[in-house]
Design an enzyme around this catalytic site. Structure first.
Site, mmCIF file in Angstrom:
data_model
loop_
_atom_site.group_PDB
_atom_site.id
_atom_site.type_symbol
_atom_site.label_atom_id
_atom_site.label_comp_id
_atom_site.label_asym_id
_atom_site.label_seq_id
_atom_site.Cartn_x
_atom_site.Cartn_y
_atom_site.Cartn_z
ATOM 1 N N LYS A 217 9.473 -3.285 11.909
ATOM 2 C CA LYS A 217 8.695 -3.737 10.750
ATOM 3 C C LYS A 217 8.319 -5.215 10.881
ATOM 4 O O LYS A 217 7.178 -5.611 10.638
ATOM 5 C CB LYS A 217 9.498 -3.496 9.465
ATOM 6 N N CYS B 103 4.347 -10.456 2.642
ATOM 7 C CA CYS B 103 4.838 -9.785 3.849
ATOM 8 C C CYS B 103 4.442 -10.536 5.101
ATOM 9 O O CYS B 103 5.279 -11.071 5.813
ATOM 10 C CB CYS B 103 4.267 -8.374 3.888
HETATM 11 N N1 SAJ Z 1 -6.111 -11.427 6.412
HETATM 12 C C1 SAJ Z 1 -7.006 -12.258 7.083
HETATM 13 N N2 SAJ Z 1 -7.753 -11.730 8.093
HETATM 14 C C2 SAJ Z 1 -7.662 -10.407 8.460
HETATM 15 C C3 SAJ Z 1 -6.745 -9.574 7.788
HETATM 16 C C4 SAJ Z 1 -5.981 -10.121 6.752
HETATM 17 O O1 SAJ Z 1 -7.118 -13.457 6.776
HETATM 18 O O2 SAJ Z 1 -8.393 -10.007 9.370
HETATM 19 C C5 SAJ Z 1 -5.275 -11.973 5.311
HETATM 20 C C6 SAJ Z 1 -5.514 -11.294 3.961
HETATM 21 O O3 SAJ Z 1 -6.613 -11.834 3.315
HETATM 22 C C7 SAJ Z 1 -4.209 -11.580 3.258
HETATM 23 C C8 SAJ Z 1 -3.187 -11.547 4.384
HETATM 24 O O4 SAJ Z 1 -3.912 -11.700 5.590
HETATM 25 O O5 SAJ Z 1 -4.202 -12.882 2.685
HETATM 26 C C9 SAJ Z 1 -2.357 -10.279 4.453
HETATM 27 O O6 SAJ Z 1 -3.188 -9.157 4.191
HETATM 28 P P1 SAJ Z 1 -3.103 -7.808 5.027
HETATM 29 O O7 SAJ Z 1 -4.162 -6.917 4.535
HETATM 30 O O8 SAJ Z 1 -3.088 -8.112 6.489
HETATM 31 O O9 SAJ Z 1 -1.650 -7.259 4.744
HETATM 32 P P2 SAJ Z 1 -0.735 -6.952 3.429
HETATM 33 O O10 SAJ Z 1 0.160 -8.141 3.240
HETATM 34 O O11 SAJ Z 1 -1.512 -6.494 2.282
HETATM 35 O O12 SAJ Z 1 0.104 -5.693 3.970
HETATM 36 C C10 SAJ Z 1 0.803 -5.794 5.197
HETATM 37 C C11 SAJ Z 1 0.522 -4.539 6.032
HETATM 38 N N3 SAJ Z 1 1.033 -4.709 7.383
HETATM 39 C C12 SAJ Z 1 0.237 -4.568 8.480
HETATM 40 O O13 SAJ Z 1 -0.946 -4.314 8.402
HETATM 41 C C13 SAJ Z 1 0.899 -4.732 9.819
HETATM 42 C C14 SAJ Z 1 1.156 -3.326 5.351
HETATM 43 O O14 SAJ Z 1 1.008 -2.164 6.150
HETATM 44 C C15 SAJ Z 1 2.654 -3.590 5.111
HETATM 45 O O15 SAJ Z 1 3.282 -2.500 4.456
HETATM 46 C C16 SAJ Z 1 2.759 -4.802 4.213
HETATM 47 O O16 SAJ Z 1 2.199 -5.923 4.910
HETATM 48 C C17 SAJ Z 1 4.234 -5.024 3.904
HETATM 49 O O17 SAJ Z 1 4.641 -4.668 2.783
HETATM 50 O O18 SAJ Z 1 4.963 -5.502 4.782
#
Ligand code: SAJ
Length: 413
Positions: free
Chosen positions: A212, A266
């Site tokens: 994870k 996360c």
């Molecule tokens: N972000 C960017 N650029 C991107 C993708 C995301 O700047 O290309 C930013 C988003 O705007 C946000 C942050 O990253 O601020 C996190 O967003 P996210 O969509 O990447 O992830 P979370 O935090 O909503 O959910 C993640 C997920 N993990 C992965 O994709 C590996 C989810 O599957 C997990 O269950 C969750 O963390 C968790 O609970 O750990």
């Protein structure tokens, strides 16, 4: 076969899980320390926003399969879904996990299964097992002839759902299941098999914990790469969004998107657990955290530079949540940016965040106001796009014509 489940922690993971289990026919007892949340859920209402969660919770409560309170009850399976934040010094704070684990100890019976779903540092599941047997010498956590009838099973099954699509992903995602021993893994896999349609991937507890942390660190490092490209492109006067679009045409290149920083509870947290556990070995992961944490301040500097041209600048900030199409403002880089802009008194700030009705306390300031998107843009000199909410697609592009647009998400590209 397990019939009753006790879910400790009714937040973004615990509440959807509890209501899903209830709808699937389990008798579910939910536990939370937040009295307001407990009262609301028992009325069939929700205290957090997630698409369709309200419908599911209502159905679960009305059917009598889900009831919640401040204290655990005896059950066959206990799920711990509480926060694992980090402390000021970036070291993991396991106090909620310990509190949750200790709260179920008096209710445990031989044969019970305890599952930790919270994202946790390597070794936490084993610690929970130790806390249990330290507090209850009538229970055992290892399999042998004379302990067979006092045995409890302990496993880690990290949640992997994406806010905004939790209900679907809870069922469809593959799940990693790692017990403190193979019997615990088997017990946990048999339980998840009753409501998960994705694959159940069996391993040990430490590998499940590390998996994870690895998934979220992978994403953090890749976002850091995209953010670093945005710095380089600004310096070389190249459009980073076009650059990434072009590079992603290569069959083996898949660059993520730059943004105003990495938020949520996360991605910006979990890599620190690896850095803390193996600092010498995790230099890239550590650097990615530094790059991503640098981004909000960088955005503030860009806005301040532009605002300097106006006598009394007005800045429209579009979006406050930590990512698109949700209302969650916790650990949001957008909030950090707006707080910073107001601290520096860069100008008046008009906020458009269609998913909230009131501004968070830290932004209830004289020169900061929440308003409709159109009004916020109309009054402004600078438009700062912070979150790529779908509803912002409706913005009349003519409104932007005379404005300085700083687009942290490549939304208007
Ligand atoms: N972000 C960017 N650029 C991107 C993708 C995301 O700047 O290309 C930013 C988003 O705007 C946000 C942050 O990253 O601020 C996190 O967003 P996210 O969509 O990447 O992830 P979370 O935090 O909503 O959910 C993640 C997920 N993990 C992965 O994709 C590996 C989810 O599957 C997990 O269950 C969750 O963390 C968790 O609970 O750990």
């Amino acid at each position: 076969m397990a019939k009753k489940v006790c879910v400790v922690g009714l937040g973004y993971i615990g509440l959807p899980t509890a209501s899903l289990l209830a709808v699937k026919g389990f008798q579910v007892h939910g536990v939370d320390v937040n009295e307001r949340a407990v009262e609301m859920i028992n009325r069939g209402e929700v205290h957090i926003y997630e698409p369709d969660l309200d419908i599911m919770v209502k159905a679960a409560v009305q059917s009598g399969q889900l009831q919640v309170s401040g204290e655990p009850e005896e059950a066959d399976v206990f799920i711990l879904a509480v926060p694992t934040p980090f402390r000021q010094d970036h070291k993991p704070d396991l106090s909620y996990v310990k509190q949750a684990a200790m709260s179920i100890v008096p209710y445990l019976q031989p044969g019970n299964l305890v599952v930790l779903e919270s994202t946790s540092p390597v070794g936490t599941t084993e610690k929970i097992a130790e806390w249990i047997v330290e507090a209850r010498d009538d229970l055992s956590i290892s399999e042998s002839l004379h302990t067979a009838c006092s045995r409890v099973y302990v496993a880690h099954c990290p949640e992997r759902v994406m806010p905004g699509q939790i209900l679907r992903e809870l069922v469809e995602n593959d799940r990693i299941i790692g017990g403190i021993d193979s019997q615990s893994t088997k017990q946990a896999a048999a339980f998840y098999n009753r409501f998960v349609s994705g694959k159940l991937l069996e391993t040990n507890a430490r590998t499940a914990e590390m998996a994870k942390l690895t998934e979220n660190s992978f994403r953090d490092v890749n976002i850091a790469f995209a953010n670093e490209l945005s710095f380089i492109c600004d310096h070389l006067n190249i459009n980073v969004w076009e650059l990434i679009r072009l590079a992603n045409h290569h069959p083996r290149v898949q660059i993520l998107q730059p943004g105003p920083g990495v938020g949520g509870h996360c991605i910006a947290v979990d890599p620190w657990f690896l850095v803390d556990a193996a600092p010498e070995q995790s230099k890239l992961i550590h650097t990615a955290r530094i790059v991503n944490d640098f981004k909000p301040g960088y955005v503030v500097d860009r806005v301040a530079e532009r605002a300097g041209r106006f006598k009394e600048p007005i800045i429209a900030c579009l979006g406050l949540s930590f990512k698109a199409n949700i209302d969650d403002l916790r650990e949001s880089p957008s909030v950090e940016i707006v707080e910073h802009l107001s601290r520096l008194q860069v100008g008046r700030v008009n906020i458009a965040e269609p998913h909230i009705q009131v501004l968070p306390e830290s932004l209830q300031l004289e020169h900061v106001a929440l308003m409709t998107t159109e009004e916020a843009i109309r009054q402004s000199d600078i438009v700062l796009l912070l979150v790529n909410h779908d509803v912002f697609q409706d913005i009349d592009r003519n409104l932007l014509k005379e404005k300085i647009v700083i687009d942290t998400r490549g939304f208007f590209n």
